[in-house]
Motif scaffolding. Structure first.
Motif, PDB file in Angstrom:
ATOM      1  N   SER A   1      -4.924  -6.301  -0.730  1.00 59.04           N
ATOM      2  CA  SER A   1      -6.032  -6.825   0.063  1.00 59.04           C
ATOM      3  C   SER A   1      -6.134  -8.348  -0.040  1.00 59.04           C
ATOM      4  O   SER A   1      -6.760  -8.986   0.804  1.00 59.04           O
TER       5      SER A   1
ATOM      6  N   GLN B   1       0.835  -1.211   0.000  1.00 56.79           N
ATOM      7  CA  GLN B   1       0.000   0.000   0.000  1.00 56.79           C
ATOM      8  C   GLN B   1       0.865   1.254   0.000  1.00 56.79           C
ATOM      9  O   GLN B   1       0.549   2.241  -0.673  1.00 56.79           O
TER      10      GLN B   1
ATOM     11  N   SER C   1      -5.901  -3.834  -4.687  1.00 60.94           N
ATOM     12  CA  SER C   1      -6.583  -5.136  -4.540  1.00 60.94           C
ATOM     13  C   SER C   1      -5.556  -6.227  -4.257  1.00 60.94           C
ATOM     14  O   SER C   1      -5.824  -7.133  -3.463  1.00 60.94           O
TER      15      SER C   1
END
Ligand code: ATP
Ligand code: MG
Length: 402
Positions: free
Chosen positions: A240, A214, A237
């Motif tokens: 995640s 991130q 994504s």
């Protein structure tokens, strides 16, 4: 307590000191020691010049002598020993133009990237810490030695190193250091892909990998990494989906998936990262089994074709995408049921089949071998020559081929 790798190396420091020079443990090993992490190898810095070192130790090797590093063999171990140095002008945001050897430890520590990496330890375990590295470690902070703009301007790789340490140590990047990193991320354009790859892979493998990925996106650094320009949404994504169970190959495959790449794009993405051809091949295969798995369940044929390792990897990535618990047991059982695990284990060869059928080679041969292989996999015929011959005769009669 001083850990073993240090203890074993103390005689090296003593020998250098007896010859009238200074010598210390430096860098990552001192940092990891203070963090209570286990250390693999210790780095040594000394005021002795490489030539002077060679007079002290009979067994040395020149591994990076132009940078002042030699490899010293002692007591069954080898140590990288580097002469104190300061790094002169940086003109291209990469490596210093020239290296000057110096006699001062403090100046040597000053050229190092982060305060936690800029400490030394003497043979008695005393820490020399002119830049408050210990305090940064206590606060779990990554802070450049001196002005971050200058330090990242000298060597832009340090920005990626910051994120990689954040991931490996679960530290935070100190505010000013972070702002500089975001402002200077374009300098990564000057860094060779090979060096980026090393840091990127370490970063993906660290325990704080999710935050690190991130951070790459949020700081703007990912814009200057191969194939990741304008891919922040995809990277998010990816972050995640990343779990602690995934190994390096699986992380690459997950990244390919989350980037939504297909066909030739995958190949060029992995080539852009300069990954070795063998790995590229393997990642592409696992990725295609992942795509298979998105539509189908595993069966004898697919697990046979994929092979157990690739099937397990594809399944792990599939699991992470669907938030499933990783459980390779089912796959292992399925694979165990296979009478043969690969083509080499098939007892009949093309020559056998040609002899039995009394025919010249041709496209029919491959088709027939595939049929035999399939029949063996599904247990329709045992993997025995005579049985296969009978089965082949019977099925040819049935289909009227003979
Ligand atoms: P690791 O545990 O991953 O080996 P490390 O801190 O030992 O981490 P190395 O790349 O082995 O990292 O480098 C050893 C030391 O050299 C660092 O601790 C740091 O002091 C210094 N160093 C390495 N790379 C740089 C750089 N690009 N700029 C400044 N100093 C550096
Ligand atoms: Mg190291």
């Amino acid at each position: 307590m001083i850990q073993n790798p240090f203890k074993e190396a103390i005689p090296v420091l003593e020998l250098i000191e007896e010859a009238g020079f200074e010598a210390y443990f430096v860098g990552g090993s001192v940092r990891d020691h203070l963090l209570g992490r286990s250390i693999a190898d210790v780095d040594i810095a000394t005021s002795a010049l490489p030539e002077e070192m060679k007079r002290i130790f009979p067994k040395t090797a020149d591994v990076g002598i132009e940078h002042g590093t030699i490899l010293v063999h002692h007591g069954g171990n080898h140590y990288e020993v580097t002469t104190f140095r300061s790094e002169a002008d940086y003109t291209d945001f990469r490596r210093p133009d020239s290296v000057s050897f110096i006699r001062s430890l403090k100046e040597d520590l000053q050229r190092r990237d982060f305060t936690m990496n800029a400490m030394a330890m003497d043979k008695d375990g005393q820490i020399i810490d002119p830049f408050a590295g210990k305090e940064a470690i206590d606060r779990k902070m990554i802070v450049t030695v001196g002005n971050p703009d200058e330090r990242f301007g000298e060597d832009a790789l340090r920005m990626l190193r910051a994120v990689r340490f954040q991931s490996q140590l679960s530290f935070s990047i100190e505010q000013q250091t972070y702002e500089s990193l975001a402002a200077n991320s374009h300098l990564l354009n000057n860094i060779a892909v090979e060096r980026k790859l090393v840091e990127f892979e370490k970063l993906m493998m660290g325990p704080a990998r999710v935050e690190a990925i991130q951070l790459l996106a949020n700081s703007g650094m990912s814009q200057f990494l191969p194939g990741l320009k304008r891919k922040n949404g995809h990277l998010m994504s990816f972050s995640s989906h990343v779990t602690s169970e995934l190994e390096l190959a699986e992380l690459w495959v997950l990244l390919l998936f989350d980037l939504g790449l297909s066909g030739k794009e995958i190949d060029s993405f992995l080539r852009e990262w300069k990954l070795p051809v063998q790995k590229i091949k393997r990642y592409i295969q696992i990725h295609s089994w992942l795509l298979y798995r998105m539509e189908n369940d595993w069966d004898l044929k697919s697990i046979y074709k994929a092979g157990l390792d690739k099937a397990i990897s594809a399944e792990k990535v599939f699991g992470t995408l669907h938030a499933l618990v990783n459980n390779p047991e089912g796959l292992i059982k399925l694979f165990d049921m296979l009478p043969i695990k690969n083509r080499q284990q098939l007892v009949v060869s093309g020559n056998d089949v040609m002899a039995w059928m009394d025919k010249q080679p041709g496209p029919w041969l491959r088709v027939t071998l595939d049929e035999i292989e399939q029949a063996v996999i599904y247990g329709k015929v045992p993997n025995e020559k005579e049985k296969i011959k009978e089965w082949l005769n019977a099925s040819n009669q049935k289909s009227g081929k003979n």
